[in-house]
Scaffold this active site. Structure first.
Site, mmCIF file in Angstrom:
data_model
loop_
_atom_site.group_PDB
_atom_site.id
_atom_site.type_symbol
_atom_site.label_atom_id
_atom_site.label_comp_id
_atom_site.label_asym_id
_atom_site.label_seq_id
_atom_site.Cartn_x
_atom_site.Cartn_y
_atom_site.Cartn_z
ATOM 1 N N PRO A 291 0.820 -1.210 0.000
ATOM 2 C CA PRO A 291 0.000 0.000 0.000
ATOM 3 C C PRO A 291 0.849 1.253 0.000
ATOM 4 O O PRO A 291 1.878 1.318 0.681
ATOM 5 C CB PRO A 291 -0.776 -0.112 1.317
ATOM 6 C CG PRO A 291 0.101 -0.944 2.202
ATOM 7 C CD PRO A 291 0.827 -1.907 1.294
ATOM 8 N N CYS A 361 2.281 29.964 -14.608
ATOM 9 C CA CYS A 361 1.844 30.557 -15.873
ATOM 10 C C CYS A 361 1.351 29.450 -16.776
ATOM 11 O O CYS A 361 2.040 29.024 -17.717
ATOM 12 C CB CYS A 361 3.005 31.276 -16.517
ATOM 13 S SG CYS A 361 3.595 32.578 -15.465
ATOM 14 N N GLU A 362 0.174 28.943 -16.474
ATOM 15 C CA GLU A 362 -0.355 27.771 -17.162
ATOM 16 C C GLU A 362 -1.841 27.712 -16.826
ATOM 17 O O GLU A 362 -2.190 27.593 -15.644
ATOM 18 C CB GLU A 362 0.396 26.546 -16.600
ATOM 19 C CG GLU A 362 -0.005 25.244 -17.126
ATOM 20 C CD GLU A 362 1.056 24.629 -18.056
ATOM 21 O OE1 GLU A 362 2.168 25.165 -18.168
ATOM 22 O OE2 GLU A 362 0.723 23.632 -18.681
HETATM 23 N N1 LLP Z 1 3.126 -1.294 -5.965
HETATM 24 C C1 LLP Z 1 3.438 -0.944 -7.212
HETATM 25 C C2 LLP Z 1 4.233 -1.845 -8.025
HETATM 26 C C3 LLP Z 1 2.995 0.293 -7.730
HETATM 27 O O1 LLP Z 1 3.295 0.612 -8.979
HETATM 28 C C4 LLP Z 1 2.235 1.152 -6.917
HETATM 29 C C5 LLP Z 1 1.777 2.440 -7.423
HETATM 30 C C6 LLP Z 1 1.945 0.757 -5.602
HETATM 31 C C7 LLP Z 1 2.397 -0.487 -5.160
HETATM 32 C C8 LLP Z 1 1.157 1.602 -4.646
HETATM 33 O O2 LLP Z 1 -0.147 1.776 -5.072
HETATM 34 P P1 LLP Z 1 -1.178 2.568 -4.132
HETATM 35 O O3 LLP Z 1 -1.426 1.720 -2.917
HETATM 36 O O4 LLP Z 1 -0.552 3.853 -3.799
HETATM 37 O O5 LLP Z 1 -2.380 2.713 -4.969
HETATM 38 N N2 LLP Z 1 0.711 9.101 -9.312
HETATM 39 C C9 LLP Z 1 -0.568 8.426 -9.316
HETATM 40 C C10 LLP Z 1 -0.470 7.065 -8.686
HETATM 41 C C11 LLP Z 1 0.526 6.169 -9.371
HETATM 42 C C12 LLP Z 1 0.631 4.827 -8.701
HETATM 43 C C13 LLP Z 1 1.856 4.132 -9.179
HETATM 44 N N3 LLP Z 1 2.073 2.851 -8.592
HETATM 45 C C14 LLP Z 1 -1.604 9.270 -8.583
HETATM 46 O O6 LLP Z 1 -1.268 10.367 -8.162
HETATM 47 O O7 LLP Z 1 -2.764 8.871 -8.465
#
Ligand code: LLP
Length: 431
Positions: A291, A361-362
Protein backbone atom coordinates in the site's frame (compact mmCIF):
# COMPACT_ATOMS: atom_id res chain seq x y z
CA UNK A 1 -16.03 16.70 7.66
CA UNK A 2 -14.37 14.36 5.18
CA UNK A 3 -12.28 12.43 7.67
CA UNK A 4 -12.19 12.03 11.43
CA UNK A 5 -8.88 13.91 11.71
CA UNK A 6 -10.51 17.10 10.34
CA UNK A 7 -12.81 19.32 12.39
CA UNK A 8 -13.65 22.92 13.28
CA UNK A 9 -12.02 24.55 16.29
CA UNK A 10 -13.73 26.88 18.75
CA UNK A 11 -12.63 30.00 16.83
CA UNK A 12 -13.98 28.75 13.52
CA UNK A 13 -10.55 27.69 12.23
CA UNK A 14 -10.10 24.28 10.65
CA UNK A 15 -8.25 21.77 12.78
CA UNK A 16 -6.26 18.83 11.41
CA UNK A 17 -5.04 15.98 13.62
CA UNK A 18 -6.10 18.17 16.55
CA UNK A 19 -3.94 21.15 15.43
CA UNK A 20 -5.20 24.61 14.45
CA UNK A 21 -4.30 24.89 10.75
CA UNK A 22 -4.30 28.71 10.69
CA UNK A 23 -1.76 28.77 13.52
CA UNK A 24 0.38 26.19 11.71
CA UNK A 25 0.25 28.36 8.57
CA UNK A 26 1.48 31.33 10.63
CA UNK A 27 4.21 29.29 12.28
CA UNK A 28 5.63 27.58 9.16
CA UNK A 29 4.37 29.77 6.28
CA UNK A 30 2.47 28.58 3.21
CA UNK A 31 2.23 26.59 1.03
CA UNK A 32 2.65 23.91 3.64
CA UNK A 33 2.24 20.14 3.65
CA UNK A 34 0.96 18.64 6.90
CA UNK A 35 1.18 14.94 7.75
CA UNK A 36 -0.76 13.28 10.57
CA UNK A 37 1.84 10.88 11.98
CA UNK A 38 -0.64 9.19 14.28
CA UNK A 39 -2.86 8.25 11.37
CA UNK A 40 0.06 6.93 9.31
CA UNK A 41 1.12 4.69 12.18
CA UNK A 42 -2.45 3.49 12.73
CA UNK A 43 -2.80 2.54 9.07
CA UNK A 44 0.53 0.71 9.04
CA UNK A 45 -0.69 -1.26 12.07
CA UNK A 46 -4.01 -2.15 10.39
CA UNK A 47 -2.21 -3.64 7.38
CA UNK A 48 0.37 -5.36 9.57
CA UNK A 49 -2.29 -6.91 11.78
CA UNK A 50 -4.51 -7.99 8.87
CA UNK A 51 -1.63 -9.71 7.07
CA UNK A 52 -0.51 -11.37 10.30
CA UNK A 53 -4.07 -12.45 11.20
CA UNK A 54 -5.13 -13.86 7.84
CA UNK A 55 -1.96 -15.16 6.21
CA UNK A 56 1.00 -17.39 7.19
CA UNK A 57 3.97 -16.19 9.24
CA UNK A 58 6.18 -13.67 7.50
CA UNK A 59 3.28 -11.95 5.66
CA UNK A 60 3.94 -8.21 6.01
CA UNK A 61 3.04 -4.94 4.34
CA UNK A 62 5.57 -3.06 2.27
CA UNK A 63 5.08 0.69 2.18
CA UNK A 64 5.14 1.84 -1.49
CA UNK A 65 7.26 4.87 -0.80
CA UNK A 66 6.64 6.54 -4.18
CA UNK A 67 3.47 7.84 -2.51
CA UNK A 68 5.51 9.99 -0.11
CA UNK A 69 9.25 9.72 0.25
CA UNK A 70 11.48 11.50 2.74
CA UNK A 71 13.82 10.20 5.43
CA UNK A 72 11.25 10.48 8.21
CA UNK A 73 8.68 8.20 6.59
CA UNK A 74 11.24 5.39 6.25
CA UNK A 75 12.08 5.79 9.95
CA UNK A 76 8.39 5.53 10.82
CA UNK A 77 8.07 2.41 8.62
CA UNK A 78 11.14 0.92 10.35
CA UNK A 79 9.71 1.69 13.79
CA UNK A 80 6.40 0.08 12.83
CA UNK A 81 8.23 -3.03 11.62
CA UNK A 82 7.01 -3.00 8.02
CA UNK A 83 8.96 -3.37 4.76
CA UNK A 84 9.37 -0.69 2.09
CA UNK A 85 9.21 -0.63 -1.68
CA UNK A 86 11.54 1.73 -3.55
CA UNK A 87 11.55 2.40 -7.29
CA UNK A 88 14.73 4.36 -7.89
CA UNK A 89 18.23 4.83 -6.52
CA UNK A 90 16.87 8.09 -5.08
CA UNK A 91 14.22 6.41 -2.95
CA UNK A 92 16.64 3.63 -2.04
CA UNK A 93 19.29 6.14 -0.96
CA UNK A 94 16.77 8.10 1.11
CA UNK A 95 15.73 4.90 2.91
CA UNK A 96 19.38 3.94 3.39
CA UNK A 97 20.31 7.35 4.82
CA UNK A 98 17.27 7.18 7.11
CA UNK A 99 18.74 3.99 8.58
CA UNK A 100 16.06 1.71 7.14
CA UNK A 101 17.22 -1.94 7.25
CA UNK A 102 18.09 -2.67 3.63
CA UNK A 103 17.24 -6.38 3.84
CA UNK A 104 13.60 -5.28 4.27
CA UNK A 105 13.73 -3.11 1.16
CA UNK A 106 12.25 -4.21 -2.21
CA UNK A 107 13.49 -2.57 -5.40
CA UNK A 108 10.78 -2.15 -8.07
CA UNK A 109 10.67 -0.19 -11.35
CA UNK A 110 10.26 -1.33 -14.93
CA UNK A 111 13.73 -0.23 -15.92
CA UNK A 112 16.67 -0.76 -13.63
CA UNK A 113 19.96 0.09 -15.31
CA UNK A 114 23.11 -1.92 -14.61
CA UNK A 115 24.26 1.02 -12.48
CA UNK A 116 20.98 0.91 -10.50
CA UNK A 117 21.37 -2.83 -9.88
CA UNK A 118 25.00 -2.41 -8.84
CA UNK A 119 24.04 0.49 -6.54
CA UNK A 120 21.26 -1.53 -4.92
CA UNK A 121 23.48 -4.58 -4.38
CA UNK A 122 26.25 -2.40 -2.96
CA UNK A 123 23.75 -1.03 -0.46
CA UNK A 124 22.58 -4.52 0.55
CA UNK A 125 19.12 -4.47 -1.05
CA UNK A 126 16.90 -7.29 0.23
CA UNK A 127 15.01 -8.21 -2.91
CA UNK A 128 14.49 -7.08 -6.50
CA UNK A 129 11.05 -7.13 -8.05
CA UNK A 130 12.04 -8.02 -11.59
CA UNK A 131 10.18 -6.52 -14.53
CA UNK A 132 11.60 -8.42 -17.53
CA UNK A 133 14.03 -11.15 -18.52
CA UNK A 134 16.80 -8.74 -19.62
CA UNK A 135 16.78 -7.34 -16.13
CA UNK A 136 16.71 -10.82 -14.61
CA UNK A 137 19.88 -11.91 -16.41
CA UNK A 138 21.57 -8.58 -15.63
CA UNK A 139 20.87 -9.05 -11.91
CA UNK A 140 22.24 -12.60 -12.13
CA UNK A 141 25.51 -11.50 -13.69
CA UNK A 142 26.00 -8.56 -11.31
CA UNK A 143 25.18 -10.85 -8.35
CA UNK A 144 27.78 -13.31 -9.69
CA UNK A 145 30.39 -10.55 -9.80
CA UNK A 146 29.63 -9.82 -6.14
CA UNK A 147 29.62 -13.58 -5.31
CA UNK A 148 26.15 -13.39 -3.84
CA UNK A 149 22.85 -15.11 -4.34
CA UNK A 150 20.26 -12.41 -4.99
CA UNK A 151 16.64 -12.78 -3.87
CA UNK A 152 14.16 -11.81 -6.57
CA UNK A 153 10.42 -11.74 -7.14
CA UNK A 154 9.01 -11.70 -10.67
CA UNK A 155 6.43 -9.09 -11.61
CA UNK A 156 3.58 -10.69 -13.48
CA UNK A 157 0.62 -9.06 -15.26
CA UNK A 158 -2.50 -11.05 -14.53
CA UNK A 159 -4.58 -9.34 -17.26
CA UNK A 160 -7.14 -7.36 -15.28
CA UNK A 161 -8.91 -4.08 -15.86
CA UNK A 162 -9.41 -2.64 -12.37
CA UNK A 163 -11.75 0.19 -13.47
CA UNK A 164 -9.60 3.07 -12.37
CA UNK A 165 -8.04 5.99 -14.23
CA UNK A 166 -6.20 4.70 -17.33
CA UNK A 167 -2.96 6.39 -16.26
CA UNK A 168 -2.87 4.50 -12.96
CA UNK A 169 -4.05 1.13 -14.26
CA UNK A 170 -1.19 -1.38 -14.48
CA UNK A 171 -2.43 -4.95 -14.49
CA UNK A 172 -3.65 -5.39 -18.05
CA UNK A 173 -1.80 -7.30 -20.78
CA UNK A 174 -0.74 -4.16 -22.62
CA UNK A 175 0.81 -2.62 -19.51
CA UNK A 176 4.44 -1.52 -19.67
CA UNK A 177 4.99 -3.28 -16.33
CA UNK A 178 5.81 -6.91 -15.74
CA UNK A 179 5.37 -10.09 -17.78
CA UNK A 180 2.05 -11.40 -18.93
CA UNK A 181 0.63 -14.74 -17.83
CA UNK A 182 -1.52 -14.95 -20.95
CA UNK A 183 1.27 -14.43 -23.51
CA UNK A 184 3.47 -16.99 -21.77
CA UNK A 185 6.17 -14.43 -20.92
CA UNK A 186 5.69 -14.89 -17.18
CA UNK A 187 6.19 -18.63 -17.47
CA UNK A 188 9.32 -18.17 -19.60
CA UNK A 189 10.76 -15.88 -16.93
CA UNK A 190 10.12 -18.45 -14.20
CA UNK A 191 11.94 -21.06 -16.29
CA UNK A 192 14.95 -18.76 -16.78
CA UNK A 193 15.01 -17.65 -13.12
CA UNK A 194 15.07 -21.25 -11.92
CA UNK A 195 18.17 -21.94 -14.04
CA UNK A 196 20.20 -18.86 -13.13
CA UNK A 197 22.91 -19.64 -10.61
CA UNK A 198 23.04 -16.41 -8.65
CA UNK A 199 19.31 -15.85 -8.46
CA UNK A 200 17.07 -17.10 -5.72
CA UNK A 201 13.47 -16.98 -6.91
CA UNK A 202 11.41 -16.09 -3.90
CA UNK A 203 8.05 -15.55 -5.48
CA UNK A 204 5.69 -13.62 -7.71
CA UNK A 205 4.27 -10.12 -7.74
CA UNK A 206 1.34 -8.32 -9.30
CA UNK A 207 -0.02 -4.81 -8.97
CA UNK A 208 -3.20 -4.06 -10.87
CA UNK A 209 -3.54 -0.32 -10.38
CA UNK A 210 -4.23 2.43 -7.90
CA UNK A 211 -7.25 4.14 -6.29
CA UNK A 212 -9.44 1.04 -6.70
CA UNK A 213 -12.63 0.86 -4.63
CA UNK A 214 -14.10 -2.45 -5.74
CA UNK A 215 -12.92 -5.66 -4.14
CA UNK A 216 -13.54 -7.87 -7.19
CA UNK A 217 -10.38 -6.90 -9.12
CA UNK A 218 -8.17 -7.82 -6.14
CA UNK A 219 -9.97 -11.09 -5.58
CA UNK A 220 -9.69 -11.93 -9.30
CA UNK A 221 -6.00 -10.99 -9.29
CA UNK A 222 -5.40 -13.25 -6.28
CA UNK A 223 -7.25 -16.05 -8.05
CA UNK A 224 -5.29 -15.71 -11.33
CA UNK A 225 -1.98 -15.51 -9.47
CA UNK A 226 -2.79 -18.57 -7.40
CA UNK A 227 -3.78 -20.51 -10.52
CA UNK A 228 -0.46 -19.49 -12.09
CA UNK A 229 1.45 -20.64 -8.98
CA UNK A 230 -0.29 -24.00 -9.22
CA UNK A 231 0.59 -24.26 -12.93
CA UNK A 232 4.28 -23.60 -12.37
CA UNK A 233 4.35 -26.01 -9.45
CA UNK A 234 2.87 -28.72 -11.65
CA UNK A 235 5.16 -28.02 -14.61
CA UNK A 236 8.46 -27.01 -12.97
CA UNK A 237 8.14 -28.51 -9.47
CA UNK A 238 8.63 -25.01 -8.14
CA UNK A 239 6.51 -23.97 -5.17
CA UNK A 240 6.08 -20.21 -4.83
CA UNK A 241 6.87 -19.18 -1.27
CA UNK A 242 5.86 -15.53 -1.49
CA UNK A 243 3.03 -13.85 -3.35
CA UNK A 244 3.06 -10.06 -3.48
CA UNK A 245 -0.37 -8.66 -4.30
CA UNK A 246 0.73 -5.06 -4.81
CA UNK A 247 -1.05 -1.95 -3.60
CA UNK A 248 -4.02 -0.05 -4.92
CA UNK A 249 -6.77 0.22 -2.31
CA UNK A 250 -8.77 3.41 -2.83
CA UNK A 251 -8.96 6.38 -0.50
CA UNK A 252 -11.82 8.78 0.19
CA UNK A 253 -11.05 12.15 -1.43
CA UNK A 254 -14.61 13.54 -1.55
CA UNK A 255 -17.83 12.86 0.34
CA UNK A 256 -19.17 10.63 -2.46
CA UNK A 257 -16.20 8.26 -2.32
CA UNK A 258 -16.76 5.13 -0.24
CA UNK A 259 -14.60 4.46 2.80
CA UNK A 260 -12.79 1.14 2.66
CA UNK A 261 -12.27 -1.02 5.72
CA UNK A 262 -8.77 -2.23 4.81
CA UNK A 263 -8.74 -4.97 7.45
CA UNK A 264 -11.96 -6.47 6.07
CA UNK A 265 -10.81 -6.08 2.47
CA UNK A 266 -7.66 -8.07 3.23
CA UNK A 267 -9.78 -10.74 4.95
CA UNK A 268 -11.81 -11.14 1.72
CA UNK A 269 -8.71 -11.52 -0.44
CA UNK A 270 -7.24 -13.98 2.06
CA UNK A 271 -10.36 -16.13 1.98
CA UNK A 272 -10.14 -16.38 -1.79
CA UNK A 273 -6.45 -17.33 -1.80
CA UNK A 274 -7.10 -19.90 0.96
CA UNK A 275 -9.97 -21.52 -0.95
CA UNK A 276 -7.96 -21.88 -4.14
CA UNK A 277 -4.91 -23.18 -2.29
CA UNK A 278 -7.03 -25.77 -0.47
CA UNK A 279 -8.73 -26.90 -3.67
CA UNK A 280 -5.40 -27.28 -5.41
CA UNK A 281 -3.64 -28.75 -2.39
CA UNK A 282 -1.14 -25.89 -2.60
CA UNK A 283 0.61 -24.57 0.54
CA UNK A 284 -0.61 -21.09 1.38
CA UNK A 285 2.20 -18.64 0.41
CA UNK A 286 3.47 -15.76 2.50
CA UNK A 287 1.62 -12.66 1.35
CA UNK A 288 3.13 -9.24 0.85
CA UNK A 289 1.05 -6.17 0.06
CA UNK A 290 2.32 -2.78 -1.07
CA UNK A 291 0.00 0.00 0.00
CA UNK A 292 1.10 3.54 -0.77
CA UNK A 293 -1.90 5.85 -1.02
CA UNK A 294 -3.98 4.14 1.67
CA UNK A 295 -1.19 4.55 4.23
CA UNK A 296 -0.53 8.24 3.72
CA UNK A 297 -3.15 10.04 1.57
CA UNK A 298 -5.70 11.04 4.18
CA UNK A 299 -2.90 11.65 6.67
CA UNK A 300 -2.00 14.68 4.52
CA UNK A 301 -3.34 18.20 4.09
CA UNK A 302 -1.95 21.19 2.17
CA UNK A 303 -2.38 24.78 3.32
CA UNK A 304 -2.24 27.81 1.03
CA UNK A 305 -2.75 31.55 1.44
CA UNK A 306 -5.29 33.28 -0.78
CA UNK A 307 -3.93 36.02 -3.01
CA UNK A 308 -6.80 37.37 -5.08
CA UNK A 309 -10.44 36.47 -5.55
CA UNK A 310 -11.36 37.19 -9.17
CA UNK A 311 -14.96 36.84 -10.33
CA UNK A 312 -15.24 36.44 -14.09
CA UNK A 313 -18.96 37.22 -14.43
CA UNK A 314 -20.94 34.39 -15.99
CA UNK A 315 -17.90 32.10 -15.92
CA UNK A 316 -15.79 31.36 -12.88
CA UNK A 317 -14.75 32.66 -9.49
CA UNK A 318 -11.01 32.22 -9.32
CA UNK A 319 -9.40 31.98 -5.89
CA UNK A 320 -5.65 32.24 -6.46
CA UNK A 321 -3.33 30.55 -4.00
CA UNK A 322 0.43 30.65 -3.43
CA UNK A 323 1.04 27.06 -4.66
CA UNK A 324 -0.63 24.88 -7.28
CA UNK A 325 0.45 22.25 -9.80
CA UNK A 326 4.02 22.49 -8.54
CA UNK A 327 3.01 21.00 -5.17
CA UNK A 328 -0.07 19.10 -6.38
CA UNK A 329 -0.15 18.21 -10.10
CA UNK A 330 -2.96 15.63 -9.71
CA UNK A 331 -5.86 17.73 -10.98
CA UNK A 332 -3.83 18.89 -13.97
CA UNK A 333 -2.72 15.30 -14.70
CA UNK A 334 -5.73 13.15 -13.86
CA UNK A 335 -8.60 15.52 -13.05
CA UNK A 336 -8.45 14.15 -9.49
CA UNK A 337 -11.09 15.32 -7.06
CA UNK A 338 -10.30 16.99 -3.73
CA UNK A 339 -12.21 18.43 -0.80
CA UNK A 340 -11.31 22.05 -0.07
CA UNK A 341 -11.98 24.19 2.99
CA UNK A 342 -11.65 27.84 3.85
CA UNK A 343 -9.57 27.03 6.91
CA UNK A 344 -9.86 30.54 8.34
CA UNK A 345 -13.66 30.39 8.31
CA UNK A 346 -14.40 26.69 8.49
CA UNK A 347 -17.52 27.37 10.57
CA UNK A 348 -19.16 29.48 7.81
CA UNK A 349 -21.53 28.09 5.21
CA UNK A 350 -19.59 26.68 2.21
CA UNK A 351 -21.82 28.45 -0.32
CA UNK A 352 -19.32 30.13 -2.63
CA UNK A 353 -18.48 28.31 -5.86
CA UNK A 354 -14.74 28.66 -6.32
CA UNK A 355 -12.07 27.49 -8.74
CA UNK A 356 -8.81 27.21 -6.84
CA UNK A 357 -6.05 28.44 -9.16
CA UNK A 358 -2.32 27.91 -8.72
CA UNK A 359 0.38 30.49 -9.31
CA UNK A 360 2.01 29.00 -12.42
CA UNK A 361 1.84 30.56 -15.87
CA UNK A 362 -0.35 27.77 -17.16
CA UNK A 363 -4.17 27.80 -17.56
CA UNK A 364 -4.33 24.18 -16.45
CA UNK A 365 -2.70 25.00 -13.14
CA UNK A 366 -5.80 24.43 -11.04
CA UNK A 367 -6.23 22.54 -7.79
CA UNK A 368 -9.97 22.07 -8.29
CA UNK A 369 -12.80 23.66 -10.28
CA UNK A 370 -16.18 24.82 -9.05
CA UNK A 371 -16.03 23.57 -5.48
CA UNK A 372 -18.04 25.06 -2.65
CA UNK A 373 -16.21 26.82 0.17
CA UNK A 374 -16.99 29.66 2.57
CA UNK A 375 -16.31 32.86 0.60
CA UNK A 376 -12.60 33.66 1.01
CA UNK A 377 -10.74 36.96 1.16
CA UNK A 378 -7.10 37.80 0.51
CA UNK A 379 -4.85 36.22 3.17
CA UNK A 380 -7.39 33.60 4.26
CA UNK A 381 -5.97 30.11 4.54
CA UNK A 382 -7.23 27.44 2.12
CA UNK A 383 -6.87 23.78 3.10
CA UNK A 384 -6.87 20.90 0.61
CA UNK A 385 -7.55 17.56 2.27
CA UNK A 386 -6.12 14.11 1.43
CA UNK A 387 -2.87 15.34 -0.10
CA UNK A 388 -0.52 12.94 1.73
CA UNK A 389 0.02 10.64 -1.26
CA UNK A 390 1.50 11.60 -4.63
CA UNK A 391 1.69 15.31 -3.85
CA UNK A 392 5.05 16.04 -2.22
CA UNK A 393 6.51 13.08 -4.13
CA UNK A 394 5.27 14.49 -7.47
CA UNK A 395 6.12 18.13 -6.75
CA UNK A 396 8.22 20.06 -9.24
CA UNK A 397 10.04 23.36 -9.58
CA UNK A 398 8.16 24.54 -12.67
CA UNK A 399 8.40 28.33 -12.93
CA UNK A 400 11.20 27.95 -10.38
CA UNK A 401 8.67 27.70 -7.60
CA UNK A 402 10.31 26.37 -4.42
CA UNK A 403 8.78 23.25 -2.88
CA UNK A 404 6.91 23.56 0.44
CA UNK A 405 8.12 22.01 3.69
CA UNK A 406 6.54 18.95 5.28
CA UNK A 407 5.44 19.25 8.90
CA UNK A 408 4.58 16.17 10.90
CA UNK A 409 1.80 16.36 13.45
CA UNK A 410 2.34 13.84 16.20
CA UNK A 411 1.00 13.19 19.67
CA UNK A 412 4.15 14.82 21.02
CA UNK A 413 3.97 17.98 18.95
CA UNK A 414 4.54 19.35 15.45
CA UNK A 415 7.96 19.19 13.81
CA UNK A 416 9.60 19.69 10.42
CA UNK A 417 10.31 16.52 8.45
CA UNK A 418 11.37 18.37 5.28
CA UNK A 419 12.54 21.98 5.17
CA UNK A 420 11.14 24.59 2.80
CA UNK A 421 13.22 24.84 -0.37
CA UNK A 422 15.05 28.15 -0.61
CA UNK A 423 15.81 30.28 -3.64
CA UNK A 424 19.46 29.28 -3.23
CA UNK A 425 18.41 25.60 -3.33
CA UNK A 426 16.85 26.37 -6.70
CA UNK A 427 20.10 27.60 -8.22
CA UNK A 428 22.50 25.26 -6.44
CA UNK A 429 23.04 23.02 -9.48
CA UNK A 430 23.37 25.86 -11.96
CA UNK A 431 26.96 26.37 -13.13
N1 LLP B 1 3.13 -1.29 -5.96
C1 LLP B 1 3.44 -0.94 -7.21
C2 LLP B 1 4.23 -1.84 -8.03
C3 LLP B 1 3.00 0.29 -7.73
O1 LLP B 1 3.30 0.61 -8.98
C4 LLP B 1 2.24 1.15 -6.92
C5 LLP B 1 1.78 2.44 -7.42
C6 LLP B 1 1.95 0.76 -5.60
C7 LLP B 1 2.40 -0.49 -5.16
C8 LLP B 1 1.16 1.60 -4.65
O2 LLP B 1 -0.15 1.78 -5.07
P1 LLP B 1 -1.18 2.57 -4.13
O3 LLP B 1 -1.43 1.72 -2.92
O4 LLP B 1 -0.55 3.85 -3.80
O5 LLP B 1 -2.38 2.71 -4.97
N2 LLP B 1 0.71 9.10 -9.31
C9 LLP B 1 -0.57 8.43 -9.32
C10 LLP B 1 -0.47 7.07 -8.69
C11 LLP B 1 0.53 6.17 -9.37
C12 LLP B 1 0.63 4.83 -8.70
C13 LLP B 1 1.86 4.13 -9.18
N3 LLP B 1 2.07 2.85 -8.59
C14 LLP B 1 -1.60 9.27 -8.58
O6 LLP B 1 -1.27 10.37 -8.16
O7 LLP B 1 -2.76 8.87 -8.47
Amino acid sequence: MLSNNISVGANGNLTFAGYNTVELAQKYGTPLYLMDETMIRERMRVYKKALADFFPNGSVPEYASKAFSCKRIYQIAAEEGINVDVVSPGELYTAFKAGFPMERCFFHSNNKTDADIEFAINHGIGCFVVDNTDELTAIDSIAKKHSINQRVILRVTPGIDPHTHKKISTGSEESKFGMSIKTGDAEKAVKIALKLENISLEGLHCHIGSQIFESDPFVTAAQLMTEFMVKIRNEYSYTTETLNLGGGFGVKYVENDPEIDYYERIREVAQKVKNICENENFPMPKILMEPGRSLVADAGMTLYTVGGVKEVKGYKNYVSVDGGMTDNPRYALYGSQYTIYNATNADKEPDYVATIAGRCCESGDLIQEDVKIAKPERNDIIAVATTGAYNYSMASNYNRVARPPVVMLSENGDYLAVKRETLDDLIKLDI
